[in-house]
Structures are given as C-alpha cells and as structure tokens.
Write an enzyme that holds these catalytic residues in place. Sequence first.
Site, PDB file in Angstrom:
ATOM      1  N   SER A 136       0.847  -1.190   0.000  1.00 50.68           N
ATOM      2  CA  SER A 136       0.000   0.000   0.000  1.00 50.68           C
ATOM      3  C   SER A 136       0.881   1.237   0.000  1.00 50.68           C
ATOM      4  O   SER A 136       2.045   1.182   0.434  1.00 50.68           O
ATOM      5  CB  SER A 136      -0.891   0.007   1.248  1.00 50.68           C
ATOM      6  OG  SER A 136      -1.508   1.262   1.447  1.00 50.68           O
ATOM      7  N   TYR A 149      -1.194  -0.687  10.667  1.00 51.38           N
ATOM      8  CA  TYR A 149      -1.511  -1.041   9.272  1.00 51.38           C
ATOM      9  C   TYR A 149      -0.382  -0.610   8.348  1.00 51.38           C
ATOM     10  O   TYR A 149       0.122  -1.401   7.536  1.00 51.38           O
ATOM     11  CB  TYR A 149      -2.829  -0.404   8.832  1.00 51.38           C
ATOM     12  CG  TYR A 149      -3.113  -0.647   7.366  1.00 51.38           C
ATOM     13  CD1 TYR A 149      -3.487  -1.907   6.912  1.00 51.38           C
ATOM     14  CD2 TYR A 149      -2.985   0.374   6.418  1.00 51.38           C
ATOM     15  CE1 TYR A 149      -3.725  -2.149   5.569  1.00 51.38           C
ATOM     16  CE2 TYR A 149      -3.223   0.143   5.078  1.00 51.38           C
ATOM     17  CZ  TYR A 149      -3.586  -1.120   4.658  1.00 51.38           C
ATOM     18  OH  TYR A 149      -3.812  -1.360   3.317  1.00 51.38           O
TER      19      TYR A 149
END
Length: 251
Positions: A136, A149
């Site tokens: 990501s 995350y």
Amino acid sequence: MSRTAFITGATAGIGLAAARRFVEGGWRVVATGRREDRLRALQDELGAERVHIAAFDVADRPAMEAAIAALPAPFAGIDLLVNNAGLALGTAVAQEADLDGWERMIATNVTALVTLTRRLLPMLIERRGAIVNLSSVAATYPYRGGNVYGGTKAFVRQFSLGLRSDLHGTGVRVTSIEPGMVETEFTTVRTGDQAASDAFYADMTPMTGDDIAETIFWVATLPPHLNINALELMPVDQSFAGFQVDRPGRR
C-alpha cells in the site's frame, strides 16, 4: 499450457477482480478466502474447470496447509502467488488503539503472508513462477491512525525486495504492488461505518478493484526476463500527503 494463480482474499475487492481477470486471460485460479458462500458464487460464475475454491482464514496455518495438500491435479502446480488478503482494523491513533486489532493485523498481513509464501516457494522456484504482494502507499506515506496497518504494509514491501534478493538466479519474479485509494468494501470494514466510507470517497474518482487486477495481470504476464520490483499507483485525484505541523499558538 494453462498457468495457475493462487489468489488470497478472493471473496471481494481486488482479489475477486483479480480472479476474474486471470480466468479471462486463460489462467486457472485457486481462489481462497474466509467466506465460502462468496467463493462458491465465484466458482459458479467462472466454472469449476477454471476455478478451484478453498475457504479458510490465511492466519490459520493448519487450514492453509490442508487446503494446499488437497489441491486437485489440474490446480496443484502454482505459477503465481498473489498475496492479496489483508486487514486494516480501526482508525484510532496509537495511544487509543485496540491491541487485539493490532495483533490481528500483524497475524494476517505479515505472519500469514510469509507463511504461505514460504510454503509455496519450492514449487514457484521449480516452475520459475512469480509472486505479487499487495502492499500500500501506507508503506511509504504515514498518516494519522495508520500506525500498525502502515507498518505491516512497509513490511510487505521490504519482504518483497528481500525475496527478490534471495531468489536471484531462480527465475522467480517478485513484485510489490502499492495502491492508493481503491474503492472496495475494505474501507467500510475498516471504519465499521458505511457513511464514513462514502465520505472518504466523496467528490473524487478513486481506483477500482478492476484497476488493480489489471495491473497485477500486466505484471504477471510480462516477458519472463522482466521484473517490476515495486509499483506505486494512485488515482489522479490523490497525491502525496502533506506534513503535519502542530501550531500551539493557534489552538
């Protein structure tokens, strides 16, 4: 000869779109995920001769081992591993975050990914296959509430680069795909609020699961002498985050 892709998190979003794209491109697909009803619907849609389904949680190592051991002959030779399954739980800052959520993200985004990769590496080396790991932009650009995350996605990126080094000379290709804003149910799961998810994507054009699936397919079908090490992509309406500046005098 038809090649086979093993895709985790194939019940929705990027994983579902990737399963469809690879079957469209003539591949067989082993589609995995926790929701068996969605996997069966995918198999009904695309055909049992093209899609084998395996319902399990990637963080459950015995279930993962059993699913791989039970692969039928037409699907038993894996040419591509797409590590797509992942979790983003909560948006709280670190000092207020839920520790159970942190541990679950690490178990899924890190531990399960490396376990499955290690399990399939001998086969991927034998078949001179490829690995695509879904990281990501959170791996590069920190943001408030991104804490664990973002840390797990930074791990995925670095692990991918480390694999490239370790697999030098084997012919196995490794790519870290690092998307920005992609509109799937992922954001709704993270916030726990459909309205918050809708607001996040309001008045802009995000990427779609199909966009990322097409990118994965492109990477996987390049000539075998080419490797995309890492690929970062964002919608045009998104760009790099600005620096945070605290101005106590204006409080």
